[in-house]
Design an enzyme around this catalytic site. Structure first.
Site, short mmCIF file in Angstrom:
data_model
loop_
_atom_site.label_atom_id
_atom_site.label_comp_id
_atom_site.label_asym_id
_atom_site.label_seq_id
_atom_site.Cartn_x
_atom_site.Cartn_y
_atom_site.Cartn_z
N ARG A 63 13.16 -10.16 9.79
CA ARG A 63 12.79 -9.15 10.79
C ARG A 63 11.87 -9.71 11.87
NH1 ARG A 63 10.91 -3.66 7.98
NH2 ARG A 63 9.11 -4.22 9.22
N ARG A 68 -10.47 1.75 7.81
CA ARG A 68 -10.13 0.33 7.93
C ARG A 68 -11.28 -0.48 8.50
NH1 ARG A 68 -4.43 0.72 8.22
NH2 ARG A 68 -3.32 -1.21 8.43
N ARG A 84 11.65 -11.45 2.89
CA ARG A 84 12.20 -10.14 3.22
C ARG A 84 13.21 -10.29 4.36
NH1 ARG A 84 8.28 -5.09 4.33
NH2 ARG A 84 7.84 -6.08 6.32
N ARG A 130 -3.19 -9.87 11.89
CA ARG A 130 -3.52 -8.69 11.08
C ARG A 130 -4.37 -9.08 9.88
NH1 ARG A 130 2.32 -7.08 10.30
NH2 ARG A 130 1.71 -5.30 9.04
N LYS A 151 0.82 -1.22 0.00
CA LYS A 151 0.00 0.00 0.00
C LYS A 151 0.85 1.27 0.00
CE LYS A 151 -2.53 -0.71 3.53
NZ LYS A 151 -2.23 0.24 4.57
P1 ADP Z 1 -0.06 -2.44 7.71
O1 ADP Z 1 -1.30 -2.22 6.93
O2 ADP Z 1 1.04 -3.02 6.88
O3 ADP Z 1 -0.30 -3.20 8.98
P2 ADP Z 1 0.00 0.41 8.45
O4 ADP Z 1 1.21 1.28 8.47
O5 ADP Z 1 -1.10 0.80 7.51
O6 ADP Z 1 0.58 -1.04 8.15
O7 ADP Z 1 -0.62 0.32 9.93
C1 ADP Z 1 0.15 -0.06 11.03
C2 ADP Z 1 -0.74 -0.20 12.26
O8 ADP Z 1 -1.30 1.08 12.61
C3 ADP Z 1 -1.95 -1.10 12.08
O9 ADP Z 1 -1.64 -2.46 12.25
C4 ADP Z 1 -2.89 -0.55 13.18
O10 ADP Z 1 -2.51 -1.02 14.46
C5 ADP Z 1 -2.63 0.94 13.13
N1 ADP Z 1 -3.57 1.64 12.23
C6 ADP Z 1 -3.27 2.30 11.08
N2 ADP Z 1 -4.38 2.81 10.50
C7 ADP Z 1 -5.43 2.45 11.27
C8 ADP Z 1 -6.84 2.65 11.20
N3 ADP Z 1 -7.40 3.32 10.18
N4 ADP Z 1 -7.60 2.14 12.20
C9 ADP Z 1 -7.06 1.47 13.21
N5 ADP Z 1 -5.74 1.23 13.35
C10 ADP Z 1 -4.92 1.71 12.39
#
Ligand code: ADP
Length: 216
Positions: free
Chosen positions: A157, A91, A130, A168, A17
């Site tokens: 990692r 989300r 990775r 997740r 993303k």
């Molecule tokens: P990824 O999608 O790879 O997990 P992100 O950088 O988008 O990585 O998000 C990292 C973390 O930040 C998520 O796992 C969550 O804990 C939190 N987070 C980010 N955006 C949101 C959101 N819109 N609602 C709730 N938690 C969020």
């Protein structure tokens, strides 16, 4: 021809993303809000918000809707006139509804939602390949045993493990795929399905092509 000024990018954990957000921002001149990146900055700055978010993020859980909604609302109020991209928000369907009502109040709306729909097996395979250099921290994606920069050993990692990923992914399927479906029902979603490993540029070309068709 529709004018696309307000973008939402939806995708699973580690789906690429962030990379696609950068391409889109550049191609359409967008100002990006990445909620994940912003939360990580807050954690680094040891702010109250950061402390609140960290307890959830450390456990690979979503941060509560109210917390994230507040951040996004604040950001959007300062960006009425700017073309923007939201990366990682909404989300959950509750977040999408909050965004909708907030935009409606301002006489605005989301123009398009890009759904980066990457197959789970592909992401898992990527994650396991990775690696990080134990000395200089370089990240590579081809499973190298030795760092191409400094020659030290490479390791997987700590956060790239299948257990945290499984958690997740579960949230993504249960809470975020319904967000994509919510926008599909409104005729706003552009879905790009990725099932084979390839270069990020290829995915970005496919997204551009689909956006062109969507806007026609
Ligand atoms: P990824 O999608 O790879 O997990 P992100 O950088 O988008 O990585 O998000 C990292 C973390 O930040 C998520 O796992 C969550 O804990 C939190 N987070 C980010 N955006 C949101 C959101 N819109 N609602 C709730 N938690 C969020």
């Amino acid at each position: 021809m529709k004018t696309l000024k307000r973008f939402v990018l939806v995708g699973g954990p580690a789906s690429g993303k962030g990379t696609q957000a950068r391409y889109l921002a550049q191609a359409f001149g967008l100002h990006t809000l990445s909620t994940g990146a912003l939360l990580r900055q807050e954690i680094e700055a040891c702010s109250d918000l950061g402390r609140q978010a960290q307890s959830f993020m450390d456990r690979a859980m979503l941060v509560p809707d109210e917390v994230v909604n507040d951040i996004v609302r604040g950001w959007l109020s300062n960006n009425d006139e700017t073309p923007w991209l939201l990366d990682g928000y909404p989300r959950t369907v509750a977040q999408a509804e909050t965004l909708d009502s907030f935009m409606r109040e301002r006489g605005l709306g989301v123009d398009v939602v890009v759904w980066l729909d990457v197959a789970r097996e592909l992401i898992e395979a990527r994650m396991l390949k990775r690696k990080e250099c134990t000395k200089c921290g370089l990240i590579t994606r081809d499973g190298e045993m030795v760092c191409p920069d400094c020659g030290s050993g490479m390791r997987v990692r700590a956060d790239d493990n299948l257990e945290a990923f499984a958690r997740r992914w579960q949230d993504y399927e249960a809470l975020t795929v319904p967000v994509a479906n919510y926008y599909e029902a409104k005729g706003l979603a552009v879905r790009v399905r990725v099932t084979e490993e390839g270069e990020p540029e290829e995915v970005s070309l496919r997204i551009s092509q689909k956006l062109k068709e969507f806007a026609e």
